[in-house]
Structures are given as C-alpha cells and as structure tokens.
Design a protein around this motif. Sequence first.
Motif, short mmCIF file in Angstrom:
data_model
loop_
_atom_site.label_atom_id
_atom_site.label_comp_id
_atom_site.label_asym_id
_atom_site.label_seq_id
_atom_site.Cartn_x
_atom_site.Cartn_y
_atom_site.Cartn_z
N GLY A 138 49.16 45.47 47.63
CA GLY A 138 48.78 46.33 46.51
C GLY A 138 48.87 45.58 45.18
O GLY A 138 49.93 45.12 44.80
N GLY A 175 48.44 46.97 42.27
CA GLY A 175 48.57 47.98 41.22
C GLY A 175 49.63 47.53 40.23
O GLY A 175 50.04 46.36 40.22
N VAL A 176 50.08 48.48 39.40
CA VAL A 176 51.06 48.12 38.36
C VAL A 176 52.34 47.58 38.99
O VAL A 176 52.88 46.55 38.56
CB VAL A 176 51.37 49.37 37.50
CG1 VAL A 176 52.33 49.02 36.40
CG2 VAL A 176 50.09 49.94 36.91
N ILE A 177 52.82 48.25 40.04
CA ILE A 177 54.10 47.84 40.65
C ILE A 177 53.94 46.47 41.31
O ILE A 177 54.78 45.58 41.12
CB ILE A 177 54.58 48.89 41.67
CG1 ILE A 177 54.91 50.19 40.92
CG2 ILE A 177 55.78 48.39 42.45
CD1 ILE A 177 55.49 51.30 41.77
N GLU A 236 53.80 43.79 38.56
CA GLU A 236 55.06 43.57 37.84
C GLU A 236 56.09 42.89 38.74
O GLU A 236 56.71 41.89 38.35
CB GLU A 236 55.60 44.90 37.29
CG GLU A 236 54.73 45.44 36.15
CD GLU A 236 55.28 46.70 35.48
OE1 GLU A 236 54.66 47.15 34.50
OE2 GLU A 236 56.32 47.26 35.92
N GLU A 249 45.14 42.91 48.09
CA GLU A 249 44.63 44.16 47.51
C GLU A 249 43.37 44.58 48.26
O GLU A 249 42.41 43.83 48.35
CB GLU A 249 44.35 43.95 46.02
CG GLU A 249 43.54 45.03 45.34
CD GLU A 249 44.12 46.43 45.49
OE1 GLU A 249 45.29 46.64 45.15
OE2 GLU A 249 43.38 47.33 45.97
N ALA A 250 43.38 45.83 48.76
CA ALA A 250 42.26 46.31 49.58
C ALA A 250 40.96 46.42 48.78
O ALA A 250 39.88 46.14 49.30
CB ALA A 250 42.62 47.66 50.19
N GLN A 251 41.07 46.82 47.51
CA GLN A 251 39.84 47.03 46.74
C GLN A 251 39.25 45.70 46.28
O GLN A 251 39.96 44.72 46.09
CB GLN A 251 40.13 47.89 45.52
CG GLN A 251 40.71 49.25 45.89
CD GLN A 251 40.80 50.15 44.68
OE1 GLN A 251 39.78 50.51 44.12
NE2 GLN A 251 42.01 50.48 44.29
N ALA A 299 41.20 42.58 50.46
CA ALA A 299 42.05 42.20 51.59
C ALA A 299 42.85 43.42 52.06
O ALA A 299 43.81 43.82 51.41
CB ALA A 299 43.00 41.08 51.16
N VAL A 324 45.32 45.28 54.51
CA VAL A 324 46.38 44.97 55.48
C VAL A 324 46.24 45.88 56.70
O VAL A 324 46.12 47.10 56.57
CB VAL A 324 47.77 45.13 54.83
CG1 VAL A 324 48.87 45.02 55.87
CG2 VAL A 324 47.94 44.06 53.74
N GLY A 377 51.25 52.57 46.08
CA GLY A 377 51.14 53.85 45.38
C GLY A 377 52.36 54.71 45.59
O GLY A 377 53.27 54.37 46.36
N LEU A 435 53.46 58.48 34.79
CA LEU A 435 54.06 57.70 33.71
C LEU A 435 55.20 58.50 33.10
O LEU A 435 55.07 59.71 32.86
CB LEU A 435 53.01 57.42 32.61
CG LEU A 435 51.80 56.59 33.04
CD1 LEU A 435 50.76 56.55 31.94
CD2 LEU A 435 52.24 55.17 33.41
N VAL A 491 50.71 50.90 30.11
CA VAL A 491 51.16 49.51 29.88
C VAL A 491 51.44 48.84 31.22
O VAL A 491 51.98 49.47 32.13
CB VAL A 491 52.47 49.49 29.04
CG1 VAL A 491 52.94 48.05 28.84
CG2 VAL A 491 52.29 50.18 27.70
#
Length: 478
Positions: free
Chosen positions: A186, A188-190, A193, A209-211, A241, A243, A276, A324, A354
């Motif tokens: 993933g 994403g944000v997590i 970071e 990342e799948a997308q 990619a 999983v 997510g 958020l 952010v």
Amino acid sequence: MSEKFDVIVIGSGPAGYVGAIKCAQLGLKTACVEVEGSDAPSLGGTCLNVGCIPSKALLESSHKFFETKQDLAKHGIHTGDVTMDVPAMMDRKDKIVKGLTDGVAMLFKANGVTSLHGRGKLLAGKRVEVTSSSGEFSEYEAENVILAAGSKSVDIPPAPLTDDLIVDSTGALEFQETPKRLGVIGAGVIGLELGSVWNYLGSEVVILEAQDRFLPMTDQRLAKEANKIMSRQGLDIRLGARVMGTEIKDNEVIVSYQDSSGDQELAVDKLIVAVGRTPSTDGLVAPDAGITLDERGCIFVNEYCETAVPGIYAVGDIVRGPMLAHKGSEEGIMVAERICGHKAQVDFGRIPSVIYTHPELAWVGKTEEEVKATGEPYKVGQFPFAAIGRALAAGEAEGFVRIIADEATDRIVGVHIIGPQASELIAQAVIALEFGSSSEDLALTVFAHPTFSEAIHEAALAVDGQAIHMANKRKKKK
Ligand code: NAD
C-alpha cells in the motif's frame, strides 16, 4: 437507578475527546468511555497512541539520522560514524505519547469530564452499557450520545498478520531494530510515512501498490514530484503491483504479487500491511438502537453528524469523509455546539490534508483534475522552492507551491504544496479559502523575507503571470 449524563461520548480519539471537552465547556454533564488502557483509560485514540503522534516522532528521529549522514557535511559539519539506537528512538516516542495521553486525562479532569473505562455500547433508548476488562457491566443514561469509536487497520487475506514479521501500522511503530529489507503493501499515506521512516534508517524498502496511479487523491503534479523525490531517496515504489499471497520461510517473508509482467516474488525481513482503515463498529450499537450503516460500513449521518435517532450523533473515522484527526475534532466541536442549540457547521471542502514525509505534501481544496472535470475555466500559478532564498539557505529547496484560481472570479479553489514545512504553510491557504480570497488578495499581501512562505506569495503572483523571482509563462486554461 443508573447515573444520567447530558452527553456520553464513546471513544476518546481526537473526535471523541475534543467533543467531550467542548460539551463540558458548554456546561453539559459529560462522560467519555474508552476501552484502551490497563489500569486507567489510555486516552487520545489511534492518533495519540498508535497513529499521528508516534509516527511523527519516528519521522523526526529517522530524518535527523538521514540528514546527519547525508547532509551535514555540506554545512561543513563532520560527525564521524553515525549510529542509530532504535530502542532509544522508540523510548523517546513512547514518552511523547505518554505525555500527551496523560495530558488529555488532565484536560478531562480540569473540564469536569467523567472518564469511564471499558467497552461502550449504545443500547436502545439512549442507554450506554460499559463492560470493564474483567467483564463487569455498568449502565448509564444520556440525553445525547456521541459515537466516536474510530477506525482500525484493514486486514487482507493474502497477508495475515503474524506476531512480528507481517505487521500493521501499529506493529511498524514497535520494531526494535532496522530491518535490512522491508516490504510495504500500500502506497497510501501510512505506507509512505512508515516506509520513509525505515528507509531513512537504512532499510531497503519496496512498496507494492495495486493501483497504477500514485497518490490518486492528490493533484497529479504533486504526486509525480513526490514519486520522483521519494524514489531518489531510496523508496522502491512499484505501482500496479497487487499482492496475492505471503509465505514465511526461514524467518523471512516471501511476498507473491502480480504486475503487468506477470507473477513476481519479493523476499523481505519484515512486511507492513498498510492497505487502509475501516470504521470500528463491531459491537458498538445494539441492533434495536436504530442506527444504520452506509455501504462502506460507516455509521450513516447527515452533514451535522446526526444519525436517524434524535440525540445520537457519530463523528470522526466512524463516519463518511477523510479519516483525519482534525476533521474528527471539528465534527466533535460542531456536535457539542449543536446539542446546545448553536448553528455550528463544518465546511468539508476546506479540510487540509498532509503527508509527513520529507519533503511534506499538503493540500486544500480542489485538485487540478477535479477543477478540470467541472469544465469551468481556471488559471494556475506555480512557484518552485528552488527560487526561494530561505529554502536554499536551509538546503530544502525541493518542491513547489501550486495555486489554482477560478478564471472569471480569481477566487482560489485549491492550493497544493510539496516542499519544506508544507504542513505549516498550508494553514495560510486554508485561511485564504476560508475568507474567500482571490489570488490577487494573496498577491497583494506582504510576506516576510526570507521565508518559505514567500513561495505562496510568488505562486499567487504567478497566477496572473506576475511572479518576480522567475520568468513568467502564464498559460490560460480553458
Ligand atoms: P489508504 O487507503 O490511503 O492507502 C492504502 C493503499 O493500499 C491504496 O492505495 C490501495 O490501492 C493499496 N492496496 C490495497 N490492497 C492492496 C494489495 N493487495 N496490494 C497492493 N496494494 C494494495 O490507506 P492507509 O495509508 O492505510 O491510511 C488509512 C487512513 O488513515 C487514510 O484515510 C489516511 O488518510 C489516514 N491517515 C492519515 C495520515 C495523515 O493525515 N498524515 C496518516 C496516516 C493515516
């Protein structure tokens, strides 16, 4: 007879605890139920305990290490061998978390919020059941109940969590040494970071990342720049990619994934699953309490966070909208005000986002893709930090500010920043949007020199081709 409150809040994350404090400040007899914690409730929810705050502590420590190794010599500072004491970094993070969660307990005390420890459940008739860790039930009555139980990491069947090799974002905040090879599912944000933390500390990080599109929720110019910078910093970001499975062999994780070239395999020492988060609604409301869920499993509410049952509200990650902390806190405050009959509301179009990597990404309002899709003519001003003296002096001159304004009215509709202190700079854009500013309003404002903020001033000037510190090439977008 069970004790009665004006308001019972279930959940003490940024939505719940802020809502509870506001209710108490407005003179309502308020209690807040929290299940986490051993002897006493551990207040603050995901954000304070295992989310925003600990991850920022680790991002700071790890980036200081990275900077010391990579950049200090450019300033003429020679350090010799630099080593990282991961347990010490974790200790520091734990102390920050403890200080903040204890701080919320103090605020509850100071404001007269009653803290109830146990698992809260909404029953029919605005009653709340609290089950302690030893299994004892207590029941309370309330005029109003605010559901603020937050969210939890999503698990995926191809990568079931293990004790220490395949972990979620919480587990990734607890590593006691730097993994040599780290996989992240993933982008994403997590994923970005946490991937960055361990990349700065020296792990070889691969993000799957799948997308096909990187950071689809951001303005795509920002996403493209971020992908370029993060890849240069060492993150191996593999898009498209998906999983398909994982296997543990000889203390390593073999990840099988599919991309456009077919079946692939990746061997890593640790794997973080960051695909997510989902609302925490299990067992939160009795079936006869009258509460409904939407198609995403969120508690169904209107724009005022009201459920179908008068006096029952839901706020934060458990309802629609971005997950958020600041969005949840504003919803908590709005609900407290509305319980008191005030006409409060949240403007969901002006919530900043952010990503706390280095450099940071921050944005508010519409992306260029969203504006384009409306068909309304618009104009864009972009200014690079490479032309900002303060950014050059700081050695942080990557990235840019991008301001999108309506062609006809000049009103600002979106601001997108990748660069130093973007998380701080974006507040200026939020204020501008809040006051309905035009790009000319910002262009006519005096900004201190030398500051990073001058990039916002120059981007505003650039909207009409009037930037001073770069050659303008104003393009009209139709
Ligand atoms: P996310 O939804 O932002 O990203 C998860 C990514 O995983 C998606 O891009 C998805 O395509 C990908 N994915 C899913 N299944 C996959 C598979 N089998 N293989 C490869 N890729 C797969 O989720 P997140 O990063 O876990 O964050 C959760 C929530 O927490 C978000 O709403 C986020 O905004 C919030 N959050 C915010 C901050 C912040 O504000 N800085 C920090 C942390 C989390």
